[in-house]
Motif scaffolding. Structure first.
Motif, PDB file in Angstrom:
ATOM      1  N   SER A 627       0.279 -21.047 -25.865  1.00  0.00           N
ATOM      2  CA  SER A 627      -1.025 -20.353 -26.382  1.00  0.00           C
ATOM      3  C   SER A 627      -1.682 -20.903 -27.588  1.00  0.00           C
ATOM      4  CB  SER A 627      -0.582 -18.934 -26.281  1.00  0.00           C
ATOM      5  OG  SER A 627       0.323 -18.570 -27.524  1.00  0.00           O
ATOM      6  N   GLY A 628      -2.843 -20.496 -27.997  1.00  0.00           N
ATOM      7  CA  GLY A 628      -3.639 -21.031 -29.196  1.00  0.00           C
ATOM      8  C   GLY A 628      -4.257 -19.737 -29.577  1.00  0.00           C
ATOM      9  N   ALA A 629      -4.890 -20.012 -30.687  1.00  0.00           N
ATOM     10  CA  ALA A 629      -5.854 -18.899 -31.251  1.00  0.00           C
ATOM     11  C   ALA A 629      -7.174 -18.926 -30.480  1.00  0.00           C
ATOM     12  CB  ALA A 629      -6.394 -19.416 -32.792  1.00  0.00           C
ATOM     13  N   VAL A 630      -7.571 -19.828 -29.943  1.00  0.00           N
ATOM     14  CA  VAL A 630      -8.833 -19.741 -28.971  1.00  0.00           C
ATOM     15  C   VAL A 630      -8.406 -20.797 -27.524  1.00  0.00           C
ATOM     16  CG1 VAL A 630     -10.541 -19.499 -30.805  1.00  0.00           C
ATOM     17  CG2 VAL A 630      -9.945 -21.579 -30.043  1.00  0.00           C
ATOM     18  N   ARG A 631      -9.293 -20.536 -26.790  1.00  0.00           N
ATOM     19  CA  ARG A 631      -9.226 -21.122 -25.311  1.00  0.00           C
ATOM     20  C   ARG A 631      -8.799 -22.927 -25.508  1.00  0.00           C
ATOM     21  NH1 ARG A 631     -14.697 -19.889 -22.326  1.00  0.00           N
ATOM     22  NH2 ARG A 631     -14.007 -17.692 -23.229  1.00  0.00           N
ATOM     23  N   TYR A 632      -9.603 -23.451 -26.578  1.00  0.00           N
ATOM     24  CA  TYR A 632      -9.422 -24.987 -26.822  1.00  0.00           C
ATOM     25  C   TYR A 632      -7.823 -24.958 -27.197  1.00  0.00           C
ATOM     26  CZ  TYR A 632     -14.327 -24.575 -25.488  1.00  0.00           C
ATOM     27  OH  TYR A 632     -15.648 -24.202 -24.871  1.00  0.00           O
ATOM     28  N   ASP A 633      -7.456 -24.231 -28.117  1.00  0.00           N
ATOM     29  CA  ASP A 633      -6.121 -24.378 -28.728  1.00  0.00           C
ATOM     30  C   ASP A 633      -5.243 -24.201 -27.540  1.00  0.00           C
ATOM     31  OD1 ASP A 633      -7.121 -24.891 -31.458  1.00  0.00           O
ATOM     32  OD2 ASP A 633      -7.546 -22.545 -31.549  1.00  0.00           O
ATOM     33  N   THR A 634      -5.234 -23.280 -26.641  1.00  0.00           N
ATOM     34  CA  THR A 634      -4.265 -23.134 -25.688  1.00  0.00           C
ATOM     35  C   THR A 634      -4.406 -24.226 -24.723  1.00  0.00           C
ATOM     36  OG1 THR A 634      -4.692 -20.726 -25.692  1.00  0.00           O
ATOM     37  CG2 THR A 634      -3.922 -21.633 -23.725  1.00  0.00           C
ATOM     38  N   ASN A 635      -5.543 -24.912 -24.496  1.00  0.00           N
ATOM     39  CA  ASN A 635      -5.697 -26.063 -23.568  1.00  0.00           C
ATOM     40  C   ASN A 635      -4.738 -26.928 -24.160  1.00  0.00           C
ATOM     41  OD1 ASN A 635      -8.014 -28.522 -23.192  1.00  0.00           O
ATOM     42  ND2 ASN A 635      -6.996 -27.727 -21.452  1.00  0.00           N
ATOM     43  N   ARG A 636      -4.861 -27.284 -25.568  1.00  0.00           N
ATOM     44  CA  ARG A 636      -4.244 -28.310 -26.294  1.00  0.00           C
ATOM     45  C   ARG A 636      -2.808 -28.168 -26.128  1.00  0.00           C
ATOM     46  NH1 ARG A 636      -4.746 -32.293 -30.266  1.00  0.00           N
ATOM     47  NH2 ARG A 636      -2.743 -32.601 -31.316  1.00  0.00           N
ATOM     48  N   GLU A 637      -2.494 -27.031 -26.381  1.00  0.00           N
ATOM     49  CA  GLU A 637      -0.954 -26.609 -26.286  1.00  0.00           C
ATOM     50  C   GLU A 637      -0.321 -26.811 -24.759  1.00  0.00           C
ATOM     51  OE1 GLU A 637       2.558 -24.598 -28.022  1.00  0.00           O
ATOM     52  OE2 GLU A 637       0.791 -25.571 -28.700  1.00  0.00           O
ATOM     53  N   ILE A 638      -1.035 -26.548 -23.774  1.00  0.00           N
ATOM     54  CA  ILE A 638      -0.739 -26.882 -22.432  1.00  0.00           C
ATOM     55  C   ILE A 638      -0.714 -28.225 -22.096  1.00  0.00           C
ATOM     56  CG2 ILE A 638      -1.086 -26.586 -20.041  1.00  0.00           C
ATOM     57  CD1 ILE A 638      -2.655 -23.763 -20.872  1.00  0.00           C
ATOM     58  N   VAL A 639      -1.745 -28.937 -22.501  1.00  0.00           N
ATOM     59  CA  VAL A 639      -1.529 -30.347 -22.044  1.00  0.00           C
ATOM     60  C   VAL A 639      -0.835 -31.095 -22.862  1.00  0.00           C
ATOM     61  CG1 VAL A 639      -3.398 -32.594 -22.431  1.00  0.00           C
ATOM     62  CG2 VAL A 639      -4.299 -30.316 -21.441  1.00  0.00           C
ATOM     63  N   THR A 640      -0.230 -30.812 -24.189  1.00  0.00           N
ATOM     64  CA  THR A 640       0.707 -31.431 -24.926  1.00  0.00           C
ATOM     65  C   THR A 640       1.920 -31.015 -24.542  1.00  0.00           C
ATOM     66  OG1 THR A 640      -1.050 -31.348 -26.837  1.00  0.00           O
ATOM     67  CG2 THR A 640       1.375 -31.696 -27.173  1.00  0.00           C
TER      68      THR A 640
END
Length: 725
Positions: A627-640
């Protein structure tokens, strides 16, 4: 015009100081690296201006299009300024502009990309990474008069391309040491010559040749072995050239440059500063040689040139050896009597090519010498041609073109036994692929056409609401089925035509009748297609029903049921590993999801505790949260943290669901993640993530994902291509 021609010829005659390393054919247009010396000089500060927004080696800095920036050397490092504001300081600095963009460096226009380094702890030295054809458009008008006939220019383009291909992987410069490169080519005539011969080079027995050339051979070509030693190459023979205009020249030099009669060598102050040599040009050249050979920083007077002779005449009528004697004074270099010493530079049996350089190549234009005379007062030398005479004569090429010969005739004459070969036809993959249509339906169809020639099964989802569709990607992948879109009440026409093109025998509809009506089902049935509907009373039940159709997995993915970005971020990973996507509310785990989790021993939770609460998290089997603070942070976390391949990424909007959903199966087929962006902006969380990928495909039109984002992706691709070379 006369001065221009002389300047160009001077640059031509020094071309190619050593033979090339021969190379093999390239399949794509290569990039060549050029150190900028010739026009830039040595500068501790330069200005740069790009035509569009351009990314740099600093992921936090994007140069704004048409904005002037300054690079300065400060304490051995490069400082970047916008106006008077320092942005940052670097050991080195790079910018990455795509081929269609231009960069001004100190008011000279270039294309391509640049590394800026500190040279000798005081100068900024750019290295231009430029596509071969763009490089040639900056070379041809600087190596041949741009107004000459097209066939001659085309022959020049092929020769220059062949020559440059021998230096792939190396760093050359923009001076006569290699080929004179003037930056972005704007001359229509020479640009056409380059375009008309795109990718064409000369080969001998399957290998690139050493395609050297000079201004004029004086009527007879020279062998490479006579100029650079080594083995004689069969395509660079000695032969008469009836096309070369010979370009005769003469040189007359006074033996006595300064008359020392009545000059007091003890007291030089009255005459030293006012006394000049008779022949200023040759004297200056001789002084420059002395400065480079033990007399740096000294004041010198050339008082006499008693000898210049050439010996050892070759079959080509050129001389290979020479002798030189020069008398000179060095200020403050005195004997025991306090008089200036008369010093002597004497060179015996040196290479004639070296002697040319000492005297000056603009004076002694070639080694093709037809007459040498020495009197008591004067040395006179006459000759023909301009340059080393090996390979193509540029003036001969001009004459051949004027007589109706083609560039192929020119090349065949000057490089006999060679073959004109196309080295590359395919442009490098430096442009982002955009998979798009006029609307979401057409984009889904484009994705389908990209990934499937035919498909036995199609997964059909509602186009305007996401819940039933979120869990569909793993099922579509299992069925090797594209995901297509339709309105609730009728089958979309574009979708219908794609189903027909795919020759589909079965359509799986995701969602109960409120989501996709029986009108759609009946229309499909009427087309002779088997229809299966997977739907529950709500979105969670639909996801659970889809999970039942999947092959067994000991894992499950839990995503928030009231929004789409997190589920779409994980979809390619879920597809790749065959993991079902189940849905939950923030604070309550639905009954259908609880049942679907039975037998699972691991859970992947996507989204923060704001969307999937810690209470729900605690009820899941062996959960891990991404997860992340917003959807784009979550996207980065998943992809990474749940990585797929690093070669390619698919780019989709994080503001709506259809494009990413339809593209998720295709992305997984290529082992690529989906990276979410805003419609017209790359989020901060995503900028450095994009730098990890070599190529990109955008899902959606420029109205969905803007051209500025595409431009940035193109620059990243070019950056990766350059860094991998």
């Amino acid at each position: 015009m006369k001065k221009l021609i002389v300047a160009l010829i001077v640059s031509i005659l020094l071309l190619t100081i050593c033979p090339l390393t021969f190379g093999q054919a390239e399949t794509t247009e290569p990039i060549i690296k050029v150190k900028l010396l010739n026009y830039l000089g040595n500068q501790s500060e330069i200005t740069i201006q790009t035509s569009t927004n351009t990314i740099t080696s600093d992921s936090k800095v994007t140069l704004q299009g048409n904005q002037m920036y300054h690079l300065k050397v400060e304490q051995g490092k490069i400082s970047l300024y916008e106006n008077t504001t320092k942005i940052n300081t670097y050991d080195s600095f790079s910018l990455y502009a795509t081929a269609e963009n231009q960069t001004l460096i100190n008011s000279r226009l270039y294309s391509g990309n640049f590394d800026f380094n500190v040279e000798n702890n005081q100068f900024i030295r750019p290295i231009n990474h430029v596509l071969m054809e763009q490089y040639l458009k900056g070379v041809v008008p600087n190596e041949m008069i741009a107004s000459w006939n097209l066939e001659a220019l085309k022959a020049q383009a092929v020769s220059a391309r062949t020559y440059a291909m021998g230096y792939l992987g190396a760093i050359i410069d923009d001076t006569v040491r290699y080929q004179v490169y003037g930056g972005y080519g704007t001359n229509q005539n020479t640009n056409k010559a380059v375009d008309d011969t795109s990718g064409q080079t000369l080969t001998y027995e399957g290998k690139l040749i050493n395609a050297v050339y000079s201004s004029s051979n004086g009527g007879k070509t020279e062998s490479n072995a006579n100029v650079w030693s080594g083995e004689s190459l069969p395509y660079l023979p000695i032969k008469n050239d009836p096309y070369d205009p010979k370009n005769p020249w003469s040189l007359s030099i006074k033996k006595k440059q300064i008359d020392l009669t009545n000059k007091d060598l003890k007291n030089i102050n009255p005459w030293w500063s006012t006394t000049q040599e008779v022949d200023q040009t040759i004297s200056t050249n001789l002084k420059n040689y002395l400065y480079s050979n033990g007399y740096k920083g000294k004041e010198i007077k050339i008082i006499g040139i008693p000898m210049i002779t050439f010996t050892n005449k070759l079959e080509s009528n050129r001389y290979s050896l020479g002798n030189l004697k020069v008398n000179f004074l060095v200020k403050d270099d005195v004997n025991s009597n306090g008089e200036l010493n008369i010093k002597t530079l004497e060179k015996t049996n040196i290479k004639a090519s070296d002697l040319r350089i000492i005297i000056g190549t603009s004076l002694l234009r070639s080694q093709y010498i037809t007459k040498q005379e020495t009197t008591n007062d004067t040395i006179s030398i006459t000759g023909s041609g301009f340059g080393h005479g090996v390979g193509m004569s540029q003036y001969g090429a001009k004459s051949m073109g004027e007589q109706g010969k083609t560039y192929k005739d020119i090349l065949s004459f000057y490089y006999p036994s060679t073959t004109l070969t196309t080295q590359y036809t395919q442009l490098p993959l430096l442009k982002t692929d955009r998979i798009a249509g006029t609307d979401r339906y057409a984009t889904a169809v484009s994705i389908s056409q990209k990934g499937w020639k035919i498909a036995n099964t199609v997964v059909l989802v509602r186009s305007d609401k996401f819940p039933d569709a979120l869990a569909g990607a793993p099922l579509a992948a299992q069925e090797n089925a594209p995901i297509l879109l339709t309105p609730s009440h009728r089958l979309n026409d574009q979708t219908k035509q794609e189903i027909i093109r795919l020759q589909a025998k079965k359509v799986i509809i995701l969602g109960a009748t409120p989501a996709v009506s029986d009108n759609v089902k009946n229309e499909l049935t009427g087309m002779g297609i088997e229809v299966e509907r997977i739907g529950g009373a709500n979105r969670s039940e639909t996801a659970a029903e889809i999970a039942k159709k999947l092959n067994s997995s000991n894992q499950a993915i839990i995503a928030y049921d009231n929004n789409f970005p997190d589920a779409l971020s994980i979809a390619p990973y879920a597809v790749k590993h065959g993991i079902p996507i189940l849905l939950t509310g923030t604070d309550k785990l639905p009954t259908a999801t609880v049942k679907a989790l039975q037998g699972k021993d691991k859970t992947i939770v996507v989204g923060s505790s704001k969307v999937v609460s810690d209470q729900v998290f605690g009820k899941l089997p062996n959960p891990t949260r991404y997860s992340g603070a917003v959807r784009y942070d979550t996207n980065r976390e998943i992809v990474t943290k749940l990585p797929l391949g690093r070669d390619k990424a698919y780019i989709a909007t994080g503001e709506n669901f259809p494009d990413a959903l339809a593209g998720s199966v295709l992305a997984a087929q290529e082992n690529a993640p989906i990276i979410l962006v805003r419609d017209q902006q790359v989020p901060e969380a995503t900028k450095t993530l994009l730098d990890e990928y070599k190529t990109f495909s955008i899902l959606g039109s420029s109205q969905i994902i803007g051209d500025d984002i595409e431009q940035r992706l193109n620059q990243i691709m070019l950056k990766q291509s350059i860094n991998s070379n």
